[in-house]
Design an enzyme around this catalytic site. Structure first.
Site, mmCIF file in Angstrom:
data_model
loop_
_atom_site.group_PDB
_atom_site.id
_atom_site.type_symbol
_atom_site.label_atom_id
_atom_site.label_comp_id
_atom_site.label_asym_id
_atom_site.label_seq_id
_atom_site.Cartn_x
_atom_site.Cartn_y
_atom_site.Cartn_z
ATOM 1 N N LYS A 268 0.841 -1.204 0.000
ATOM 2 C CA LYS A 268 0.000 0.000 0.000
ATOM 3 C C LYS A 268 0.876 1.254 0.000
ATOM 4 O O LYS A 268 0.479 2.296 -0.544
ATOM 5 C CB LYS A 268 -0.911 -0.012 1.226
ATOM 6 C CG LYS A 268 -1.832 1.202 1.352
ATOM 7 C CD LYS A 268 -2.758 1.064 2.534
ATOM 8 C CE LYS A 268 -3.618 2.282 2.765
ATOM 9 N NZ LYS A 268 -4.561 2.113 3.883
ATOM 10 N N GLU B 191 -9.827 7.647 6.012
ATOM 11 C CA GLU B 191 -9.875 6.689 7.117
ATOM 12 C C GLU B 191 -10.306 7.327 8.441
ATOM 13 O O GLU B 191 -11.127 6.743 9.161
ATOM 14 C CB GLU B 191 -8.521 5.990 7.246
ATOM 15 C CG GLU B 191 -8.259 5.027 6.081
ATOM 16 C CD GLU B 191 -6.867 4.435 6.070
ATOM 17 O OE1 GLU B 191 -6.059 4.788 6.964
ATOM 18 O OE2 GLU B 191 -6.569 3.633 5.174
#
Length: 561
Positions: A68, A145
């Site tokens: 990621k 997030e």
């Protein structure tokens, strides 16, 4: 139905919003957490999740994790005969998650809301959307997030609103967001973070300290030895969250090495990393123009926030204990499910407007005359970081010289006063009439929308000539033609069927223990041969019996390790 996905550095999750609220969906092994790891088998078949994580030890050259962090770059990883970009590795994780959701829900999944770090750049967000496209789904929305974490905590349902700081320390990224809730609006006031700081870095600090104390270098160890050490260090870090002193013992480079560490030593080892955590917290508070006393709550999420030093840092800086009653590994996934429910207009959810901010400053390269000489490469911001999106801003510029016939406007993203330290996004050029420079103004307008698209418009005011460019593609991001080619290539790769995942994971676990435990090798080899033989018979009842026995045996062996 739209699913919510937490595409994490260490683990990923998928779920939905139903009549009883957000619900995470277990994978084929019965776990809500799917390790974000990809491996390639001996026949070049792709293995994803827990089995791939086990193969980090037994097959380190054919396995990869923490990719990621490479999103938005053109880095290529070779695994067996395959070569993967970060988007493709992420797409393989997404495909595995989607298969789990389809098996649970009984119908095809075509749309998703995916969470991303608040501090992800424009190119990283586009790469995440492309990963979804490569996995065969439409990404309805990317949700930050920390915003997802706030939804998981139900902050949007609190009467009277309030201001909240979300501290999100995951496996590979760190985000801080300051949110305000009022009148059905969840507004992000500021975001800051570090895309290269997470639990993996605290593990690496422990590993470096271990190697230093024993006079070793990582280059002296075989790949399998290093993988075993990394796994043991990770376990030691987790044990530190539950006890004041822990230790490990293992054989490296032909010698048995023992090591013990307590919380105080861990804090000393990780002090530089803790200081890196402090900087984004301070920046977010400055940008939001708030003092600690103006915050109503502080929320800790992300698996690495379990470390006691995270709570201590927050308590010292803000003078209060943070909220942490939602499982930190699951909070963002649950919040993504709530966002998916909102996107699908679930009747059980109150209508709430989610705002976002531009995480990085956007501007152009300019030059200035000082002491009779021109200094070039000076960054001139047009949209500052933490501006609420959508946003449109204009600045006026002039050519460098009289009679200049054209200008090339270079577009950058970053926080440095020098463009050479920022990220170049593109360029727009415009013709000018031959005039004195002060009679030849150019208005440059930046428009940044909620999907991360930047439109740049340049207007020569003396002629009315207009030029514009929409920066949908960034350095390191695939073009539409490249996406089609990669989609076809991924479709041709063999992936182990979902129903075989439990067997594959057990074999990978046994191979990992064989690498780690010299004293148990003969017994493990016998057990592996027995289990593989049962699989070859293709009798489902016999396989199920042997699988249960094999799993119990591995549990017993690992308990003795």
């Amino acid at each position: 139905m739209i699913v919510g996905i937490d595409l994490g550095t260490t683990h990923s999750l998928i779920g939905v919003h139903g009549p009883d609220g957000p619900r995470l969906i277990a994978n084929a092994l019965g776990s809500l957490l799917t390790p974000s790891v990809v491996s390639v088998g001996e026949h070049n078949e792709v293995i994803v999740g827990r089995a791939a994580r086990e193969r980090l030890v037994s097959h380190p050259q054919r396995s990869v994790a923490a990719f990621k962090r490479w999103m938005g770059t053109d880095r290529v990883t070779a695994l067996g005969k395959h070569r993967f970009r970060p988007e493709e590795l992420s797409a393989l994780i997404l495909k595995s998650l989607i298969a789990d959701a389809e098996a649970d829900l009984g119908h095809r999944i075509e749309e998703a809301v995916i969470s991303v770090p608040a501090y992800f750049s424009d190119s990283q967000r586009k790469a995440t959307r492309i990963a979804g496209e490569l996995a065969g789904i439409k990404v309805e929305r990317l949700i930050n997030e920390p915003t997802a974490a706030a939804l998981a905590y139900g902050l949007q349902q609190r009467d009277g609103g309030g201001r909240y700081l979300v501290f999100d320390l995951g496996g590979g990224t760190f985000d801080v967001s300051i949110l305000e809730l009022f009148d059905g609006i969840m507004e992000v006031h500021a975001s800051a973070g570090d895309n290269f700081l997470g639990g993996e870095d605290f593990s690496q600090a422990l590993l470096d300290a271990f190697l230093s104390e024993h006079g070793l270098a990582a280059s002296q160890l075989a790949l399998t030895e290093l993988a075993i050490l990394e796994r043991r260090i990770e376990a030691l870090k987790h044990d530190l969250a539950r006890g004041s002193e822990v230790g490990l013992e293992l054989t490296l480079a032909g010698q048995t090495r023992a090591w013990r560490v307590d919380e105080a030593a861990f804090a000393r080892i990780c002090e530089p990393l803790v200081q890196r955590l402090r900087a984004p917290l301070e920046r977010a508070m400055r940008d939001a123009k708030l003092s600690p006393g103006q915050l109503d709550e502080i929320v800790l999420v992300g698996g690495a926030s379990r470390m006691s030093l995270s709570a201590r840092l927050v308590s010292r800086m803000f003078g209060r204990l943070p909220l942490r009653h939602v499982n930190p590994d699951e909070a963002i996934g649950l919040g993504a499910c709530v966002a998916a429910g909102m996107k699908a207009r679930d009747e059980s959810l109150e209508e709430i407007i989610l705002t976002d901010v531009c995480p990085h400053t956007l501007g152009v390269s300019t030059s200035r005359e000082t002491h009779g000489r021109y200094t070039t490469g000076i960054f001139s911001p047009i949209i500052h970081r933490n501006s609420t999106v959508p946003v449109s801003r204009v600045e006026r510029y002039f050519p460098t010289y009289d009679e200049q016939r054209a200008v090339e406007i270079e577009i950058y993203q970053g926080e440095s006063p020098r463009v050479e330290h920022n990220v170049r996004l593109g360029m727009v050029s415009i013709d000018l009439p031959p005039k004195r420079r002060d009679e030849n103004p150019i208005d440059v307008r930046f428009t940044y929308d909620i999907n991360g698209l930047l439109q740049v418009e340049a207007v020569a005011l003396s002629t009315g000539l207009k030029r514009e460019v929409v920066l949908e593609k960034n350095p390191g991001v695939l073009s539409p033609d490249e996406i089609r080619q990669r989609l076809a290539a991924l479709a041709a790769i063999k992936v182990h069927p979902r129903e075989q995942q439990e067997n594959i994971a057990l074999i990978a676990r046994a191979e990992r223990l064989y690498e780690e435990l010299l004293w148990a090798r003969e017994q493990l080899q016998d057990a592996l041969v027995q289990f593989r033989g049962a699989l070859d018979l293709q009798d489902p009842e016999l396989i199920a019996h042997h699988r249960a026995e094999f799993a119990r045996y591995l549990d017993a062996i690992e308990a003795q390790a």
